[in-house]
Write a protein that holds these residues in place. Structure first.
Motif, PDB file in Angstrom:
ATOM      1  N   GLY A 144      -0.426  -1.194   5.434  1.00  0.00           N
ATOM      2  CA  GLY A 144      -0.142  -2.589   5.733  1.00  0.00           C
ATOM      3  C   GLY A 144       1.350  -2.871   5.741  1.00  0.00           C
ATOM      4  O   GLY A 144       2.113  -2.225   5.028  1.00  0.00           O
ATOM      5  N   GLN A 145       1.775  -3.843   6.526  1.00  0.00           N
ATOM      6  CA  GLN A 145       3.189  -4.203   6.653  1.00  0.00           C
ATOM      7  C   GLN A 145       3.590  -5.332   5.699  1.00  0.00           C
ATOM      8  O   GLN A 145       4.762  -5.673   5.612  1.00  0.00           O
ATOM      9  CB  GLN A 145       3.480  -4.616   8.093  1.00  0.00           C
ATOM     10  CG  GLN A 145       3.211  -3.522   9.101  1.00  0.00           C
ATOM     11  CD  GLN A 145       4.116  -2.316   8.894  1.00  0.00           C
ATOM     12  OE1 GLN A 145       5.327  -2.446   8.831  1.00  0.00           O
ATOM     13  NE2 GLN A 145       3.512  -1.147   8.759  1.00  0.00           N
ATOM     14  N   VAL A 146       2.616  -5.904   5.024  1.00  0.00           N
ATOM     15  CA  VAL A 146       2.870  -6.986   4.065  1.00  0.00           C
ATOM     16  C   VAL A 146       2.179  -6.624   2.749  1.00  0.00           C
ATOM     17  O   VAL A 146       1.254  -5.803   2.733  1.00  0.00           O
ATOM     18  CB  VAL A 146       2.346  -8.346   4.591  1.00  0.00           C
ATOM     19  CG1 VAL A 146       3.071  -8.749   5.866  1.00  0.00           C
ATOM     20  CG2 VAL A 146       0.856  -8.317   4.815  1.00  0.00           C
ATOM     21  N   PRO A 147       2.596  -7.239   1.634  1.00  0.00           N
ATOM     22  CA  PRO A 147       1.931  -6.948   0.358  1.00  0.00           C
ATOM     23  C   PRO A 147       0.439  -7.291   0.401  1.00  0.00           C
ATOM     24  O   PRO A 147       0.021  -8.202   1.116  1.00  0.00           O
ATOM     25  CB  PRO A 147       2.662  -7.849  -0.641  1.00  0.00           C
ATOM     26  CG  PRO A 147       3.982  -8.149  -0.007  1.00  0.00           C
ATOM     27  CD  PRO A 147       3.717  -8.169   1.473  1.00  0.00           C
ATOM     28  N   VAL A 148      -0.343  -6.554  -0.369  1.00  0.00           N
ATOM     29  CA  VAL A 148      -1.780  -6.804  -0.476  1.00  0.00           C
ATOM     30  C   VAL A 148      -1.974  -8.129  -1.219  1.00  0.00           C
ATOM     31  O   VAL A 148      -1.401  -8.328  -2.293  1.00  0.00           O
ATOM     32  CB  VAL A 148      -2.473  -5.654  -1.241  1.00  0.00           C
ATOM     33  CG1 VAL A 148      -3.933  -5.971  -1.501  1.00  0.00           C
ATOM     34  CG2 VAL A 148      -2.322  -4.349  -0.470  1.00  0.00           C
TER      35      VAL A 148
ATOM     36  N   GLU B 206       0.831  -1.202   0.000  1.00  0.00           N
ATOM     37  CA  GLU B 206       0.000   0.000   0.000  1.00  0.00           C
ATOM     38  C   GLU B 206       0.868   1.255   0.000  1.00  0.00           C
ATOM     39  O   GLU B 206       1.854   1.330   0.744  1.00  0.00           O
ATOM     40  CB  GLU B 206      -0.904   0.036   1.235  1.00  0.00           C
ATOM     41  CG  GLU B 206      -1.959  -1.033   1.231  1.00  0.00           C
ATOM     42  CD  GLU B 206      -2.754  -1.065   2.518  1.00  0.00           C
ATOM     43  OE1 GLU B 206      -3.961  -1.311   2.425  1.00  0.00           O
ATOM     44  OE2 GLU B 206      -2.173  -0.852   3.613  1.00  0.00           O
ATOM     45  N   CYS B 207       0.480   2.227  -0.830  1.00  0.00           N
ATOM     46  CA  CYS B 207       1.128   3.543  -0.862  1.00  0.00           C
ATOM     47  C   CYS B 207       0.284   4.559  -0.096  1.00  0.00           C
ATOM     48  O   CYS B 207       0.819   5.431   0.569  1.00  0.00           O
ATOM     49  CB  CYS B 207       1.281   4.030  -2.294  1.00  0.00           C
ATOM     50  SG  CYS B 207       2.187   2.921  -3.359  1.00  0.00           S
ATOM     51  N   ARG B 208      -1.017   4.433  -0.266  1.00  0.00           N
ATOM     52  CA  ARG B 208      -1.974   5.288   0.447  1.00  0.00           C
ATOM     53  C   ARG B 208      -3.181   4.435   0.796  1.00  0.00           C
ATOM     54  O   ARG B 208      -3.500   3.478   0.092  1.00  0.00           O
ATOM     55  CB  ARG B 208      -2.432   6.463  -0.427  1.00  0.00           C
ATOM     56  CG  ARG B 208      -1.321   7.418  -0.803  1.00  0.00           C
ATOM     57  CD  ARG B 208      -1.841   8.636  -1.546  1.00  0.00           C
ATOM     58  NE  ARG B 208      -2.302   8.264  -2.877  1.00  0.00           N
ATOM     59  CZ  ARG B 208      -3.024   9.067  -3.674  1.00  0.00           C
ATOM     60  NH1 ARG B 208      -3.382  10.277  -3.266  1.00  0.00           N
ATOM     61  NH2 ARG B 208      -3.390   8.665  -4.873  1.00  0.00           N
ATOM     62  N   LYS B 209      -3.863   4.812   1.907  1.00  0.00           N
ATOM     63  CA  LYS B 209      -5.031   4.050   2.360  1.00  0.00           C
ATOM     64  C   LYS B 209      -6.016   4.999   3.025  1.00  0.00           C
ATOM     65  O   LYS B 209      -5.626   5.933   3.718  1.00  0.00           O
ATOM     66  CB  LYS B 209      -4.595   2.995   3.370  1.00  0.00           C
ATOM     67  CG  LYS B 209      -5.751   2.201   3.973  1.00  0.00           C
ATOM     68  CD  LYS B 209      -5.305   1.394   5.184  1.00  0.00           C
ATOM     69  CE  LYS B 209      -4.765   0.068   4.785  1.00  0.00           C
ATOM     70  NZ  LYS B 209      -4.395  -0.758   5.958  1.00  0.00           N
TER      71      LYS B 209
ATOM     72  N   TRP C  63      -6.802   7.979   7.475  1.00  0.00           N
ATOM     73  CA  TRP C  63      -5.988   7.851   6.266  1.00  0.00           C
ATOM     74  C   TRP C  63      -4.512   7.714   6.610  1.00  0.00           C
ATOM     75  O   TRP C  63      -4.082   8.071   7.700  1.00  0.00           O
ATOM     76  CB  TRP C  63      -6.216   9.012   5.309  1.00  0.00           C
ATOM     77  CG  TRP C  63      -5.823  10.367   5.834  1.00  0.00           C
ATOM     78  CD1 TRP C  63      -6.606  11.211   6.575  1.00  0.00           C
ATOM     79  CD2 TRP C  63      -4.561  11.026   5.678  1.00  0.00           C
ATOM     80  NE1 TRP C  63      -5.902  12.354   6.881  1.00  0.00           N
ATOM     81  CE2 TRP C  63      -4.650  12.276   6.335  1.00  0.00           C
ATOM     82  CE3 TRP C  63      -3.365  10.693   5.047  1.00  0.00           C
ATOM     83  CZ2 TRP C  63      -3.583  13.178   6.381  1.00  0.00           C
ATOM     84  CZ3 TRP C  63      -2.305  11.596   5.091  1.00  0.00           C
ATOM     85  CH2 TRP C  63      -2.431  12.818   5.740  1.00  0.00           C
ATOM     86  N   ALA C  64      -3.783   7.166   5.647  1.00  0.00           N
ATOM     87  CA  ALA C  64      -2.337   7.001   5.821  1.00  0.00           C
ATOM     88  C   ALA C  64      -1.653   7.061   4.464  1.00  0.00           C
ATOM     89  O   ALA C  64      -2.222   6.674   3.444  1.00  0.00           O
ATOM     90  CB  ALA C  64      -2.026   5.667   6.492  1.00  0.00           C
ATOM     91  N   ASP C  65      -0.433   7.594   4.491  1.00  0.00           N
ATOM     92  CA  ASP C  65       0.470   7.485   3.357  1.00  0.00           C
ATOM     93  C   ASP C  65       1.841   7.139   3.927  1.00  0.00           C
ATOM     94  O   ASP C  65       1.943   6.762   5.099  1.00  0.00           O
ATOM     95  CB  ASP C  65       0.466   8.753   2.485  1.00  0.00           C
ATOM     96  CG  ASP C  65       0.941  10.008   3.218  1.00  0.00           C
ATOM     97  OD1 ASP C  65       1.603   9.912   4.272  1.00  0.00           O
ATOM     98  OD2 ASP C  65       0.648  11.112   2.725  1.00  0.00           O
ATOM     99  N   GLU C  66       2.874   7.245   3.135  1.00  0.00           N
ATOM    100  CA  GLU C  66       4.182   6.808   3.608  1.00  0.00           C
ATOM    101  C   GLU C  66       4.759   7.703   4.707  1.00  0.00           C
ATOM    102  O   GLU C  66       5.685   7.301   5.411  1.00  0.00           O
ATOM    103  CB  GLU C  66       5.135   6.671   2.429  1.00  0.00           C
ATOM    104  CG  GLU C  66       4.696   5.536   1.518  1.00  0.00           C
ATOM    105  CD  GLU C  66       5.498   5.415   0.230  1.00  0.00           C
ATOM    106  OE1 GLU C  66       6.309   6.311  -0.069  1.00  0.00           O
ATOM    107  OE2 GLU C  66       5.287   4.425  -0.473  1.00  0.00           O
ATOM    108  N   GLN C  67       4.205   8.920   4.904  1.00  0.00           N
ATOM    109  CA  GLN C  67       4.698   9.828   5.941  1.00  0.00           C
ATOM    110  C   GLN C  67       3.695  10.100   7.070  1.00  0.00           C
ATOM    111  O   GLN C  67       4.059  10.687   8.075  1.00  0.00           O
ATOM    112  CB  GLN C  67       5.083  11.193   5.338  1.00  0.00           C
ATOM    113  CG  GLN C  67       6.338  11.183   4.480  1.00  0.00           C
ATOM    114  CD  GLN C  67       6.081  10.710   3.056  1.00  0.00           C
ATOM    115  OE1 GLN C  67       5.054  11.028   2.479  1.00  0.00           O
ATOM    116  NE2 GLN C  67       6.990   9.944   2.496  1.00  0.00           N
ATOM    117  N   HIS C  68       2.430   9.715   6.900  1.00  0.00           N
ATOM    118  CA  HIS C  68       1.385  10.096   7.854  1.00  0.00           C
ATOM    119  C   HIS C  68       0.492   8.914   8.211  1.00  0.00           C
ATOM    120  O   HIS C  68       0.243   8.053   7.377  1.00  0.00           O
ATOM    121  CB  HIS C  68       0.480  11.185   7.255  1.00  0.00           C
ATOM    122  CG  HIS C  68       1.223  12.388   6.788  1.00  0.00           C
ATOM    123  ND1 HIS C  68       1.694  12.520   5.501  1.00  0.00           N
ATOM    124  CD2 HIS C  68       1.593  13.510   7.441  1.00  0.00           C
ATOM    125  CE1 HIS C  68       2.310  13.683   5.375  1.00  0.00           C
ATOM    126  NE2 HIS C  68       2.278  14.301   6.539  1.00  0.00           N
TER     127      HIS C  68
END
Length: 101
Positions: free
Chosen positions: A62-66, A35-38, A49-54
């Motif tokens: 996620g910590q593992v691939p989708v 995941e890059c953004r969620k 929400w989340a991205d690579e900095q927030h």
């Protein structure tokens, strides 16, 4: 590079009774499968929400691939499908505008 090696977008409805868990998840998935953004929608409409900095509202990447869609959908509580970038961006924009508590 195959035509499948590109970013894609996912919407997953999660049917459960956990009060603190999201009921709908939108993910932007990178070429590496992570995941890059969620965006997560919780009962009552709150968005995290989340991205690579927030990480906002309890949402993190996620910590593992989708997993592939068929793997996700093999679990009865999940209903996942691909969406287009326009739908994801609409949800992302809404989350950033009003997702913080």
């Amino acid at each position: 590079m195959s035509s499948d090696a590109r970013m894609w977008y996912l919407r997953c409805v999660w049917s459960h009774e956990f009060a603190e868990e999201p009921v709908e998840i939108f993910s932007e998935v990178g070429v590496d499968g992570y995941e890059c953004r969620k965006v997560e929608r919780f009962r009552g409409g709150r968005l995290g929400w989340a991205d690579e900095q927030h990480e906002v509202g309890g949402t993190g990447l996620g910590q593992v691939p989708v997993p592939p869609l068929d793997e996700i959908n093999a679990q009865r509580e999940f209903s996942a499908s691909r969406i287009d970038d326009v739908e994801f961006e609409r949800v992302w924009t809404k989350a950033l505008g009003g997702g913080e508590d």
